[in-house]
Design a protein around this motif. Sequence first.
Motif, PDB file in Angstrom:
ATOM      1  N   GLY A   1       4.989  27.964 -33.056  1.00  0.00           N
ATOM      2  CA  GLY A   1       5.019  26.741 -32.250  1.00  0.00           C
ATOM      3  C   GLY A   1       4.795  26.985 -30.774  1.00  0.00           C
ATOM      4  O   GLY A   1       4.088  26.218 -30.111  1.00  0.00           O
ATOM      5  N   GLU A   2       5.369  28.064 -30.237  1.00  0.00           N
ATOM      6  CA  GLU A   2       5.296  28.315 -28.801  1.00  0.00           C
ATOM      7  C   GLU A   2       4.128  29.205 -28.397  1.00  0.00           C
ATOM      8  O   GLU A   2       3.730  29.212 -27.226  1.00  0.00           O
ATOM      9  N   LEU A   3       3.602  29.994 -29.322  1.00  0.00           N
ATOM     10  CA  LEU A   3       2.500  30.909 -29.008  1.00  0.00           C
ATOM     11  C   LEU A   3       1.326  30.663 -29.957  1.00  0.00           C
ATOM     12  O   LEU A   3       0.907  31.550 -30.695  1.00  0.00           O
ATOM     13  N   PRO A   4       0.768  29.464 -29.953  1.00  0.00           N
ATOM     14  CA  PRO A   4      -0.269  29.125 -30.935  1.00  0.00           C
ATOM     15  C   PRO A   4      -1.576  29.888 -30.742  1.00  0.00           C
ATOM     16  O   PRO A   4      -2.357  30.013 -31.689  1.00  0.00           O
ATOM     17  N   ASP A   5      -1.835  30.396 -29.532  1.00  0.00           N
ATOM     18  CA  ASP A   5      -3.091  31.093 -29.281  1.00  0.00           C
ATOM     19  C   ASP A   5      -3.079  32.531 -29.785  1.00  0.00           C
ATOM     20  O   ASP A   5      -4.113  33.056 -30.183  1.00  0.00           O
ATOM     21  N   LEU A   6      -1.907  33.177 -29.760  1.00  0.00           N
ATOM     22  CA  LEU A   6      -1.803  34.563 -30.218  1.00  0.00           C
ATOM     23  C   LEU A   6      -0.397  34.810 -30.772  1.00  0.00           C
ATOM     24  O   LEU A   6       0.421  35.490 -30.164  1.00  0.00           O
ATOM     25  N   PRO A   7      -0.091  34.249 -31.935  1.00  0.00           N
ATOM     26  CA  PRO A   7       1.235  34.447 -32.524  1.00  0.00           C
ATOM     27  C   PRO A   7       1.381  35.859 -33.090  1.00  0.00           C
ATOM     28  O   PRO A   7       0.401  36.591 -33.247  1.00  0.00           O
ATOM     29  N   HIS A   8       2.614  36.220 -33.392  1.00  0.00           N
ATOM     30  CA  HIS A   8       2.882  37.546 -33.931  1.00  0.00           C
ATOM     31  C   HIS A   8       3.972  37.452 -34.991  1.00  0.00           C
ATOM     32  O   HIS A   8       4.633  36.415 -35.138  1.00  0.00           O
ATOM     33  N   LEU A   9       4.138  38.527 -35.723  1.00  0.00           N
ATOM     34  CA  LEU A   9       5.211  38.621 -36.709  1.00  0.00           C
ATOM     35  C   LEU A   9       6.480  39.054 -35.979  1.00  0.00           C
ATOM     36  O   LEU A   9       6.539  40.163 -35.444  1.00  0.00           O
TER      37      LEU A   9
ATOM     38  N   PRO B   1      17.316  33.336 -25.026  1.00  0.00           N
ATOM     39  CA  PRO B   1      16.847  32.313 -25.978  1.00  0.00           C
ATOM     40  C   PRO B   1      15.324  32.280 -26.023  1.00  0.00           C
ATOM     41  O   PRO B   1      14.666  32.074 -25.001  1.00  0.00           O
ATOM     42  N   PRO B   2      14.729  32.501 -27.184  1.00  0.00           N
ATOM     43  CA  PRO B   2      13.279  32.739 -27.247  1.00  0.00           C
ATOM     44  C   PRO B   2      12.403  31.555 -26.911  1.00  0.00           C
ATOM     45  O   PRO B   2      11.310  31.740 -26.362  1.00  0.00           O
ATOM     46  N   VAL B   3      12.816  30.341 -27.225  1.00  0.00           N
ATOM     47  CA  VAL B   3      11.943  29.184 -26.991  1.00  0.00           C
ATOM     48  C   VAL B   3      11.591  29.081 -25.515  1.00  0.00           C
ATOM     49  O   VAL B   3      10.413  28.934 -25.141  1.00  0.00           O
TER      50      VAL B   3
END
Length: 316
Positions: free
Chosen positions: A30-38, A297-299
Motif C-alpha cells: 500500500g505504501e510502496l506501490p512503485d517498488l514493494p518488497h518482501l 511505526p512503518p506506515v
Amino acid sequence: MTFPWPVGSATGIGSMPGTDIAEAQRIVLGELPDLPHLPELPGRGPGADMIGRGGALLTELPIELYAGRWRVASRPGHDLRVALDFLERDLDTMTEQASSFAGTFKVQVPGPWTLAASLQLPIGGAVLRDHGAARDLAGSLADGVAAHVASVRARLPHATILLQIDEPSLPAVLAGRVPSESGYGTLRAVDVSVARSALSSVVSAAGVPVVVHCCAPGVPFALLREAGAVAVAVDLSLVADLDALGELLDGGAGLFAGVSGPSPASTVTDLWRKLGFPLSSLPAQVVVTPPCGISAPPVKVLRALRDAGRRLTDHL
C-alpha cells in the motif's frame, strides 16, 4: 541509463517491526506501490532473523541454534525447520497478496561474507576463520539463492524481480575486524579478490538484477560494482568517501539512498549537487530508502519515503 525500477521510487530495506506478516505485506504494497518488497519480521524470533533466514537458503549445509547463536549442524533439525517454515509462510503471503503485481518487486538475502562472519563452525568460531569453509558456504548460498529467486519468479509471474544482498559485515571482513571466538583478537582479513569472487558467484547465480546493501562505514564501492551489482544501498550518513561513491555512480550504478529525518528528498538532492551530477538524472538513478531496517511505526516511515521519492521527479 536505464534501471530495473520505476523513476521516483522508494522502498524498504527489509526488516520491519511486528509479527504479522500479512499485515506487514499489506502495508508495504500500500505504501510502496512503485517498488514493494518482501518484509522481514525478526521480532518473531530465531529463524525469522537475517542469519536464520540466510541459513534456511543454504543447500546441503544445515544450521542449528546453539547457546543462542546459529552454527553449522551435522543434520537438519528443529531449528532449521522453524526457519524454513517462516520463509515458506512469508512467500505464501507474498503470493496471496502480490501474485498479480506487474512492477518491480524486491526480495532480500544475506550475503556470503555476512553469513560467514555470523555463522559458527561445529567446533567453534565463525565460518570466516576457515577460508575453505567460507568458500563452501558461498557456493551453498549461491545454489540456494538461485532456487529462491526461481521460486519468487514463479509466484510473481508478472513481476520483475530485484534481489537485495545484505552485506553489513563486509567492511569488517575486509579490514580484519571480525572478533575471534574469545573476543580478545580478530580474524584475519579476507583478500579483496577472494571477497569479490564469492560475492560475484551469488550475484551471478541469482539471474536477476542485484543491489548490494551495506549499512556500515567503509563500503567497498568498487568491489560491489565489480561483483556485478547494478546498485548499492547505503546509509548516506555513514558515507565519508564521496569520490568513491561518485565514481561508482558515474559508471552507471544506481544508488539506494538510506536517509532519515524530516526532509529525506532534500538530503538526497543536496548529495547529488555535491557530487556534481545533473539533477535530471537523480529520479531515475536513485531509490529512496530508510538507512537500515525500520523500528518505528512503518506506515508513517514508508509513506514519507514514498513521498520523498516522488518529489525527486520534480527535477525531471
